[in-house]
Motif scaffolding. Structure first.
Motif, mmCIF file in Angstrom:
data_model
loop_
_atom_site.group_PDB
_atom_site.id
_atom_site.type_symbol
_atom_site.label_atom_id
_atom_site.label_comp_id
_atom_site.label_asym_id
_atom_site.label_seq_id
_atom_site.Cartn_x
_atom_site.Cartn_y
_atom_site.Cartn_z
ATOM 1 N N ARG A 4 -22.302 20.920 -30.414
ATOM 2 C CA ARG A 4 -21.839 20.456 -29.098
ATOM 3 C C ARG A 4 -23.003 19.700 -28.464
ATOM 4 O O ARG A 4 -24.140 20.142 -28.532
ATOM 5 C CB ARG A 4 -21.477 21.633 -28.191
ATOM 6 C CG ARG A 4 -20.111 22.171 -28.424
ATOM 7 C CD ARG A 4 -19.690 23.106 -27.320
ATOM 8 N NE ARG A 4 -20.403 24.361 -27.430
ATOM 9 C CZ ARG A 4 -19.846 25.560 -27.309
ATOM 10 N NH1 ARG A 4 -18.566 25.661 -27.047
ATOM 11 N NH2 ARG A 4 -20.550 26.649 -27.428
ATOM 12 N N PHE A 5 -22.687 18.572 -27.846
ATOM 13 C CA PHE A 5 -23.703 17.743 -27.204
ATOM 14 C C PHE A 5 -23.781 18.020 -25.710
ATOM 15 O O PHE A 5 -22.764 18.230 -25.055
ATOM 16 C CB PHE A 5 -23.373 16.258 -27.386
ATOM 17 C CG PHE A 5 -23.868 15.637 -28.667
ATOM 18 C CD1 PHE A 5 -24.313 16.396 -29.729
ATOM 19 C CD2 PHE A 5 -23.872 14.268 -28.804
ATOM 20 C CE1 PHE A 5 -24.763 15.808 -30.897
ATOM 21 C CE2 PHE A 5 -24.323 13.653 -29.967
ATOM 22 C CZ PHE A 5 -24.764 14.433 -31.014
ATOM 23 N N GLU B 36 -26.188 22.015 -28.776
ATOM 24 C CA GLU B 36 -25.947 23.357 -29.299
ATOM 25 C C GLU B 36 -25.521 23.189 -30.751
ATOM 26 O O GLU B 36 -24.781 22.261 -31.080
ATOM 27 C CB GLU B 36 -24.848 24.063 -28.519
ATOM 28 C CG GLU B 36 -25.208 24.331 -27.071
ATOM 29 C CD GLU B 36 -24.045 24.949 -26.321
ATOM 30 O OE1 GLU B 36 -23.390 25.872 -26.868
ATOM 31 O OE2 GLU B 36 -23.768 24.490 -25.204
ATOM 32 N N PHE B 37 -25.974 24.103 -31.625
ATOM 33 C CA PHE B 37 -25.732 23.955 -33.058
ATOM 34 C C PHE B 37 -25.704 25.328 -33.699
ATOM 35 O O PHE B 37 -26.451 26.216 -33.314
ATOM 36 C CB PHE B 37 -26.858 23.107 -33.670
ATOM 37 C CG PHE B 37 -26.888 23.094 -35.171
ATOM 38 C CD1 PHE B 37 -25.937 22.383 -35.887
ATOM 39 C CD2 PHE B 37 -27.870 23.771 -35.872
ATOM 40 C CE1 PHE B 37 -25.967 22.357 -37.270
ATOM 41 C CE2 PHE B 37 -27.913 23.746 -37.254
ATOM 42 C CZ PHE B 37 -26.956 23.035 -37.957
ATOM 43 N N ARG C 261 -14.197 14.813 -35.749
ATOM 44 C CA ARG C 261 -13.808 16.111 -36.295
ATOM 45 C C ARG C 261 -13.977 17.252 -35.303
ATOM 46 O O ARG C 261 -14.078 18.408 -35.694
ATOM 47 C CB ARG C 261 -14.622 16.405 -37.549
ATOM 48 C CG ARG C 261 -14.458 15.289 -38.579
ATOM 49 C CD ARG C 261 -14.933 15.647 -39.919
ATOM 50 N NE ARG C 261 -14.069 16.689 -40.461
ATOM 51 C CZ ARG C 261 -14.461 17.529 -41.400
ATOM 52 N NH1 ARG C 261 -15.660 17.454 -41.899
ATOM 53 N NH2 ARG C 261 -13.637 18.451 -41.851
ATOM 54 N N GLY C 262 -14.074 16.940 -34.037
ATOM 55 C CA GLY C 262 -14.162 17.990 -33.033
ATOM 56 C C GLY C 262 -15.453 18.768 -33.051
ATOM 57 O O GLY C 262 -15.516 19.888 -32.530
ATOM 58 N N GLY C 263 -16.495 18.217 -33.648
ATOM 59 C CA GLY C 263 -17.797 18.878 -33.666
ATOM 60 C C GLY C 263 -18.067 19.720 -34.900
ATOM 61 O O GLY C 263 -19.039 20.458 -34.940
ATOM 62 N N ALA D 84 -24.010 13.852 -36.379
ATOM 63 C CA ALA D 84 -23.428 14.860 -35.487
ATOM 64 C C ALA D 84 -22.505 14.199 -34.466
ATOM 65 O O ALA D 84 -21.422 14.705 -34.172
ATOM 66 C CB ALA D 84 -24.538 15.651 -34.798
ATOM 67 N N GLU D 85 -22.919 13.047 -33.935
ATOM 68 C CA GLU D 85 -22.077 12.330 -32.970
ATOM 69 C C GLU D 85 -20.750 11.931 -33.612
ATOM 70 O O GLU D 85 -19.685 12.119 -33.018
ATOM 71 C CB GLU D 85 -22.805 11.088 -32.459
ATOM 72 C CG GLU D 85 -21.966 10.283 -31.484
ATOM 73 C CD GLU D 85 -22.382 8.828 -31.382
ATOM 74 O OE1 GLU D 85 -22.197 8.262 -30.295
ATOM 75 O OE2 GLU D 85 -22.852 8.259 -32.377
#
Length: 126
Positions: free
Chosen positions: A82-83, A58-59, A31-33, A24-25
């Protein structure tokens, strides 16, 4: 309870949790999330949902109407992430932990480098 009280410690994360957090990171950075579903299995998705429940990130799924056609070289992103600051810190700790776990070849290389550095510092040949 705040999200901070639910945030896991890096040493208590499973291999699957560490792996999906680092994937995810990378997707956030590269790739912008946007995440590719073909690169995740059900366990990965469940772990991201658990991190989201804990308030670490957030996912979600990209709505079908927004999905674009992919190709072999560019698979379709199917999820987004989003982290929070906690997630960034946890991912950094996972990276550091991964870097400390060297395989046999890397271990032998660094042992040789260290031996040469000691030899040079003491003026002896290795």
């Amino acid at each position: 309870m705040s999200a901070a009280q639910h945030a896991p410690e890096v040493g208590r994360l499973t291999k699957t949790q560490r792996s999906i957090l680092l994937y995810a990171e990378c997707c956030l950075v590269d790739r912008g999330g946007l995440l590719e579903g073909v690169r995740m299995n059900a366990d990965d998705v469940n772990e991201l949902k658990a991190f989201a429940q804990a308030g670490v990130l957030e996912f979600g799924r990209i709505p079908a109407a927004l999905l674009k056609e992919g190709s072999v070289r560019a698979p379709i992103p199917t999820h987004w992430v989003r982290f929070t600051d906690q997630a960034w810190e946890l991912a950094a700790a996972c990276r550091r932990l991964s870097a400390q776990r060297r395989g046999p070849y890397a271990t032998s290389v660094f042992a040789e480098v260290e031996a040469r550095n000691v030899s040079e510092a003491t003026g002896r040949a290795a």
